[in-house]
Scaffold this motif. Structure first.
Motif, PDB file in Angstrom:
ATOM      1  N   ARG A 109      12.063 -76.628  24.038  1.00  0.00           N
ATOM      2  CA  ARG A 109      12.221 -76.098  22.698  1.00  0.00           C
ATOM      3  C   ARG A 109      12.596 -74.502  23.306  1.00  0.00           C
ATOM      4  N   GLU A 126       3.589 -70.815  22.258  1.00  0.00           N
ATOM      5  CA  GLU A 126       2.455 -70.806  23.290  1.00  0.00           C
ATOM      6  C   GLU A 126       1.081 -70.532  22.838  1.00  0.00           C
ATOM      7  N   SER A 179      -6.554 -79.163  31.806  1.00  0.00           N
ATOM      8  CA  SER A 179      -6.565 -79.647  30.291  1.00  0.00           C
ATOM      9  C   SER A 179      -5.514 -79.177  29.701  1.00  0.00           C
ATOM     10  N   ARG A 180      -5.524 -77.988  29.725  1.00  0.00           N
ATOM     11  CA  ARG A 180      -4.253 -77.283  28.838  1.00  0.00           C
ATOM     12  C   ARG A 180      -3.170 -77.485  29.195  1.00  0.00           C
ATOM     13  N   TYR A 181      -2.570 -77.699  30.413  1.00  0.00           N
ATOM     14  CA  TYR A 181      -1.289 -78.291  30.787  1.00  0.00           C
ATOM     15  C   TYR A 181      -1.124 -79.727  30.974  1.00  0.00           C
ATOM     16  N   LEU A 182      -2.019 -80.574  30.404  1.00  0.00           N
ATOM     17  CA  LEU A 182      -2.116 -81.821  30.548  1.00  0.00           C
ATOM     18  C   LEU A 182      -1.895 -82.320  31.832  1.00  0.00           C
ATOM     19  N   MET A 188       0.005 -81.075  20.827  1.00  0.00           N
ATOM     20  CA  MET A 188       0.029 -82.110  21.952  1.00  0.00           C
ATOM     21  C   MET A 188      -1.325 -82.461  22.516  1.00  0.00           C
ATOM     22  N   TYR A 189      -2.297 -81.364  22.697  1.00  0.00           N
ATOM     23  CA  TYR A 189      -3.408 -81.817  23.370  1.00  0.00           C
ATOM     24  C   TYR A 189      -4.225 -82.634  22.808  1.00  0.00           C
ATOM     25  N   ASP A 235      -9.936 -75.617  33.062  1.00  0.00           N
ATOM     26  CA  ASP A 235      -9.322 -75.305  31.940  1.00  0.00           C
ATOM     27  C   ASP A 235      -7.799 -75.356  32.212  1.00  0.00           C
ATOM     28  N   TYR A 276      -5.336 -76.246  21.409  1.00  0.00           N
ATOM     29  CA  TYR A 276      -5.964 -76.697  22.607  1.00  0.00           C
ATOM     30  C   TYR A 276      -7.475 -76.318  22.651  1.00  0.00           C
ATOM     31  N   ALA A 328       8.001 -79.771  26.676  1.00  0.00           N
ATOM     32  CA  ALA A 328       8.034 -79.324  25.532  1.00  0.00           C
ATOM     33  C   ALA A 328       8.355 -77.999  25.561  1.00  0.00           C
ATOM     34  N   ARG A 329       7.889 -77.313  26.226  1.00  0.00           N
ATOM     35  CA  ARG A 329       8.149 -75.690  26.199  1.00  0.00           C
ATOM     36  C   ARG A 329       9.408 -75.297  26.614  1.00  0.00           C
ATOM     37  N   PHE A 367      -3.978 -83.977  34.027  1.00  0.00           N
ATOM     38  CA  PHE A 367      -5.261 -84.317  34.053  1.00  0.00           C
ATOM     39  C   PHE A 367      -5.776 -84.717  35.589  1.00  0.00           C
ATOM     40  N   GLU A 426       3.700 -82.331  30.517  1.00  0.00           N
ATOM     41  CA  GLU A 426       4.187 -82.576  29.140  1.00  0.00           C
ATOM     42  C   GLU A 426       4.371 -81.350  28.339  1.00  0.00           C
ATOM     43  N   TYR A 427       3.398 -80.592  28.654  1.00  0.00           N
ATOM     44  CA  TYR A 427       3.640 -79.227  27.906  1.00  0.00           C
ATOM     45  C   TYR A 427       4.681 -78.253  28.068  1.00  0.00           C
ATOM     46  N   GLU A 445       6.024 -66.743  28.999  1.00  0.00           N
ATOM     47  CA  GLU A 445       4.838 -66.254  29.165  1.00  0.00           C
ATOM     48  C   GLU A 445       3.660 -67.002  28.774  1.00  0.00           C
ATOM     49  N   GLU A 446       2.821 -66.787  29.640  1.00  0.00           N
ATOM     50  CA  GLU A 446       1.719 -67.793  29.432  1.00  0.00           C
ATOM     51  C   GLU A 446       0.296 -66.784  29.406  1.00  0.00           C
TER      52      GLU A 446
END
Lengths: 569, 207
Positions: free
Chosen positions: A364, B45, A421-424, B112-113, A418, B52, A360-361, A426, A356-357, A384-385
Motif C-alpha cells: 500500500r 502506520e 507482536s506489533r510486526y506480527l 491486522m493485529y 512489543d 494494535y 501490507a505497508r 511471533f 505480514e505488516y 516511518e515507524e
C-alpha cells in the motif's frame, strides 16, 4: 524386521495424502474414552495422554521433540503407542525423527497402535525436516511466482503432496513481494530478487553492480545452462535446501562453476562420484519418483548458509546509513525505514517475507497518507515507524535477517516483545525468551512478577511457564513479597467453577476450560503438581490454595489502603 | 535502577480510563474515511499502531464489535444508494461491490493485529469473512435488491438472446460476487421459470 514391515508393504502404492481413504468410520478416528488432560505435564506425558493443547504449548515453547526421557523413549513413541494420531502428527510436524533406520524411528514404527498411525509415520519418513522460519518464508516468496512454482512442481514430478500443504499458507497471504530481476532460459522465466542473489553469490553481486545494473531481465542462450539447474540453484539461494534430480547434477555443477560457487560445486562433484556406485535402495520401492539429491543447509559450513549471507548484507546496509547515495549500488537496499532519528536501509523482500505488516505497508506504499510523499519515481520508498526505539528496531532487523539474536538486554526485552507482536513476528518472542531465560535465574521475586505480567500480556509462552513454575515451587517465598500480593489484585480472579477444579479436570473427559490463560488457574494447577498431593487430597489442597490466595489478596488490599493513608498523612 | 525499570513497565500496562473509547474513535474515524475515499489523509502506520495497542490492552472485543457496527452503518447507506440507482442497477451494484471489497481490504490491513491474534484465540470469524457476510445480509438479502438483481440478470440475458451486445465483463463480475458470497444457488433458485436455461447461460458467462 520383515515381519514388522509387512502390513505397509501390502499396499505399496499408498498415497501420502490418502489417509482419509482408509476404510474407517469417522467415529473410529476418535477415541472411545475422552482424552485426559495433563495441563502441567511434560512433553512425554502430553504425548502419552494425547493432550494436544498442552503439546502445542510445549512445542511453541521450543521443546526438543527428539529428546529421550529416562526410559530412552521419545515423545513420538508414546503418541504412537497410545494411538494418538493428532499428537503424533503435531510431533512429526515439529520435526520428530521417524525414519525406520534410526533407533527412535524404528521403535515408533514398531509401537504404532494401528495402521493409520503407521501410515502417518510412513508419510513423514520421506519428508525433509521442516525449514527454519527465515528459510521457509523466503522459500514461499520464491515459490509464490507462478513461473517458479511451475518449475518446482515439474521437478517434483507429481509429488504434489509436499507443495500442496504449503500452498494454502502462502495463498492466504495473497500478494507476496514482486521480483526485480527475471531470468529467461530456454524461454522459461525464473523470477528473483537482486538482494538475495547478491547476498548468496559474489558472482551475482558483481554482475548486478556492472553488466546487469539497470536490467530487469536477463536472457541466457548458452547451451551450457539448463533451466532446471538454475532453478535448483536459485531455490537453494532462497531456502538453503538444494533439491536436484540426479540426472541434472552435471548441469548444476557447470552452473556452480559459472557462478563461482566453489563450495557447493565440490560437494556436488563428490556426490556425483558417489552416485555412480550408489544403489538406490531407499528409492527403489517408491514408484514414479525421480532419483533426487537433497542437500540441507545445515550440512554446509556456517559461512555458506542463508542466515550468514543475510547477516552480511544487513551489516553492509546498516553501515551505509550515512553516505547512502553513492553506496546504494553495493547493498541493493530498496527501502528506507525511519525509526526515531535513525534511517535504516533495508530490503523490501526480507521485510515483506518476514512480516505480514510490512507486506501490507509496502503493497500500500502509494495509498494512504504515506503514499503522498514518494512522488519522485526513482527515489527509494520511505517508511516511518513511531513509538519504538531504534535499538529495538535494529535488534528486530537482526532477527528478521538471520533468524537469531546474539544478545538481548533485559531492559530491552519488553520493547522486543512489543515489536514482535506489533510486526506480527511471533517467533521472535521465543527467540527473545531463549536469550533472556539464563539471565533470569538470579532475579528477585518482585522482578519475576513483572516478567510474568509481561509474558502474559504479550503471550510469551515459554517465559510465562518459567515464571509460573518458579512461583509454584517457591510459593511461600512469593507470598511474603509485597509485589506478588500487589500483583494478585491486578489479575483476573481464578475461576471459581468447581467443575474445573482438581480431581475433576484430571478425570477423563473433562474439556479444557474455555476461559484459558487465567494466570491464577494455571498457578494453582502448577502448585498442586509441585506439592505432589495425592490424587484424593487434591480437592482439599486446591481449596487450601484458594483460601491462601484470598487471604493474600486481603493483605494486599490492606497494604494498598495503608499506602493511601500514608500519602494522605 | 531496578525500581525505575519497574515504573516504566507498569506505565505501559496501565492505561487511562477513557483510553479505549478515545482509541476506538480514532479507528472509527479511519474506517469512515476509508469508506468515503479519503484515505489519503490517513496514516496507515498511526491507525495500525492504535488498533494494535487497543487489542494488546485487551479491548479486542470492543474493536471487533465496533467494526461490525460501523461497517453495517455504511452498508445501510450503500443499500439506499443502490436501491435508488438512477442508471443501470447492475452497474451501480458492481461499482459499490468493488468499492466495498477494496475498502474492506484496507480496513483488514489496519486491523491486522486483531485478525491475527484476537480472532483466532476467541474463535471469531475473520474480518474478510465478516465483510462478505455483512454484504450478503444487508445488500443481497434485501428484498428489493434481490428482486432487482434477478430481474436485471434475466433482462440482460434476454437482450443477448435478442441479438443485442451486452456487457459481459459486468455480468461476469456480478456472478463472481454471487459465487463468492455463496448465494449463487440461493438467488437462482428464487427464479422458478427458465431455471435450467439460466444456470447454463450463467455458467457459460462465468467461464
Amino acid at each position: 524386521m520383515s515381519d514388522r514391515r509387512s502390513p505397509v508393504q501390502l499396499e505399496p502404492e499408498f498415497d501420502a495424502l490418502d489417509l482419509d481413504l482408509l476404510d474407517l468410520e469417522p467415529d473410529d478416528l476418535h477415541p472411545t474414552i475422552p482424552l485426559k488432560k495433563v495441563p502441567a505435564g511434560d512433553l512425554y506425558e502430553a504425548a502419552r495422554a494425547g493432550d494436544v493443547d498442552r503439546l502445542k504449548i510445549l512445542i511453541e515453547g521450543g521443546a526438543n521433540v527428539n529428546l529421550r526421557d529416562k526410559w530412552d523413549s521419545v515423545a513420538l513413541y508414546y503418541a504412537c503407542l497410545a494411538g494418538h494420531f493428532e499428537a503424533a502428527r503435531m510431533l512429526l510436524e515439529a520435526g520428530a525423527v521417524c525414519s525406520e533406520k534410526t533407533f527412535d524411528g524404528d521403535r515408533c514404527h514398531y509401537a504404532a497402535l494401528n495402521l493409520r498411525l503407521r501410515r502417518l509415520l510412513k508419510t513423514y519418513e520421506a519428508r525433509p525436516p521442516p525449514l527454519a522460519p527465515l528459510n521457509a518464508a523466503l522459500r514461499d516468496v520464491f515459490l509464490a511466482f507462478p513461473g517458479n512454482r511451475r518449475g518446482y512442481l515439474e521437478q517434483c514430478d507429481g509429488d504434489y503432496s509436499r507443495v500442496a500443504g504449503e500452498k494454502t499458507d502462502s495463498a492466504s497471504s495473497s500478494t507476496l513481494f514482486p521480483p526485480d530481476i527475471t531470468f529467461y532460459i530456454d524461454g522459461q522465466p525464473i523470477e528473483a530478487h537482486r538482494a538475495i542473489l547478491s547476498a548468496r553469490s559474489l558472482f551475482f553481486k558483481q554482475k548486478f553492480s556492472t553488466d546487469w545494473r539497470n536490467r530487469t531481465e536477463v536472457r541466457f542462450s548458452s547451451q551450457k545452462l539448463s533451466y532446471r539447474a538454475l532453478h535448483s540453484l536459485l531455490h537453494f539461494f532462497y531456502s538453503d535446501r538444494l533439491e536436484v534430480a540426479v540426472e541434472d547434477m552435471p548441469d548444476l555443477v557447470r552452473t556452480c562453476k559459472a557462478c563461482k560457487m566453489e563450495g557447493l560445486q565440490s560437494i556436488l562433484e563428490k556426490e556425483m562420484v558417489h552416485q555412480k556406485y550408489a544403489d538406490y535402495k531407499s528409492l527403489r520401492e517408491v514408484d514414479n519418483s525421480q532419483k533426487k539429491f537433497i542437500l540441507q543447509g545445515s550440512a554446509l559450513p556456517e559461512e555458506d548458509r542463508l542466515p550468514f549471507a543475510l547477516r552480511n548484507i544487513l551489516e553492509a546496509s546498516l553501515g551505509n546509513c550515512e553516505n547512502a547515495e553513492e553506496r546504494s549500488q553495493c547493498d541493493f537496499a530498496d527501502i528506507h525505514v525511519k525509526v526515531g532519528d535513525r534511517v535504516f536501509r533495508c530490503h523490501q523482500v526480507v521485510l515483506a517475507a518476514r512480516s505480514e505488516y510490512f507486506r501490507a505497508r509496502l503493497s500500500r506504499a502509494m495509498e494512504f497518507l504515506e503514499g503522498n510523499r514518494g512522488k519522485e519515481i526513482d527515489a527509494i520508498p520511505f517508511l516511518e515507524e513511531h513509538d519504538l526505539s531504534s535499538e529495538a528496531f535494529e535488534k528486530m532487523l537482526e532477527y528478521m535477517y538471520t533468524d537469531g539474536l546474539k544478545e538481548v538486554d533485559p531492559d530491552q526485552a519488553e520493547e522486543m516483545f512489543d515489536a514482535a507482536s506489533r510486526y506480527l513476528l511471533f517467533p521472535l518472542k521465543r527467540a527473545v525468551a531463549d536469550v533472556l531465560l539464563p539471565q533470569l535465574e538470579m532475579v528477585s521475586p518482585a522482578e519475576l512478577c513483572h516478567w510474568l505480567i509481561l509474558s502474559d500480556m504479550y503471550g510469551v509462552v515459554k517465559l510465562r511457564e518459567y515464571c509460573l513454575d518458579i512461583m509454584a515451587c517457591n510459593f511461600e517465598t512469593f507470598a511474603d513479597t509485597p509485589e506478588f500480593r500487589a500483583m494478585l489484585l491486578t489479575l483476573p480472579p481464578p475461576s471459581g467453577d468447581d467443575s474445573l477444579r482438581t480431581t475433576q479436570p484430571n478425570a477423563p473427559g473433562t474439556v479444557g476450560s474455555a476461559n484459558e490463560g487465567n494466570i491464577l488457574d494455571d498457578l494453582r494447577e502448577k502448585w498442586l503438581e509441585a506439592e505432589g498431593s495425592e490424587l484424593d487430597q487434591r480437592d482439599e489442597s486446591a481449596a487450601l490454595f484458594d483460601k491462601r490466595l484470598e487471604m493474600l489478596m486481603l493483605v494486599a488490599e490492606k497494604e494498598v489502603n495503608d499506602d493511601k493513608d500514608d500519602i494522605l498523612v | 535502577m531496578s525500581n525505575q525499570r519497574k515504573i516504566l513497565k507498569l506505565s505501559r500496562i496501565e492505561v487511562e480510563p477513557n483510553y479505549a473509547d478515545r482509541t476506538w474513535q480514532i479507528i472509527e474515524h479511519g474506517i469512515n474515511q476509508i469508506f468515503n475515499h479519503n484515505d489519503r489523509e490517513l496514516s496507515m502506520e498511526e491507525l495500525y499502531r492504535a488498533a494494535y495497542n487497543m487489542v494488546l490492552h485487551r479491548f479486542g472485543e470492543m474493536q471487533y464489535n465496533g467494526l461490525v457496527v460501523t461497517v453495517t452503518r455504511h452498508l445501510e447507506e450503500m443499500r439506499k444508494s443502490i436501491e435508488s440507482a438512477e442508471g443501470s442497477f447492475l452497474d451501480e451494484l458492481n461499482r459499490k461491490w468493488t468499492d466495498y471489497t477494496e475498502s474492506m481490504q484496507k480496513i483488514r490491513d489496519i486491523l491486522m493485529y486483531m485478525d491475527r491474534s484476537y480472532v483466532p484465540t476467541h474463535h471469531k470469524t475473520p474480518i474478510k469473512e465478516v465483510g462478505l457476510n455483512l454484504w450478503r445480509d444487508h445488500i443481497i438479502h434485501s428484498a428489493k435488491i434481490q428482486t432487482l438483481l434477478v430481474d436485471s440478470l434475466l433482462e440482460e440475458i434476454h437482450r443477448e438472446r435478442m441479438g443485442e451486445v451486452i456487457n459481459h465483463g459486468l455480468m461476469r463480475n456480478v456472478i463472481k460476487m454471487l459465487t463468492e458470497l455463496g448465494v449463487y444457488q440461493e438467488v437462482l433458485e428464487s427464479i422458478n421459470a427458465f431455471e435450467d436455461v439460466i444456470i447454463n447461460s450463467f455458467k457459460y458467462l462465468a467461464l
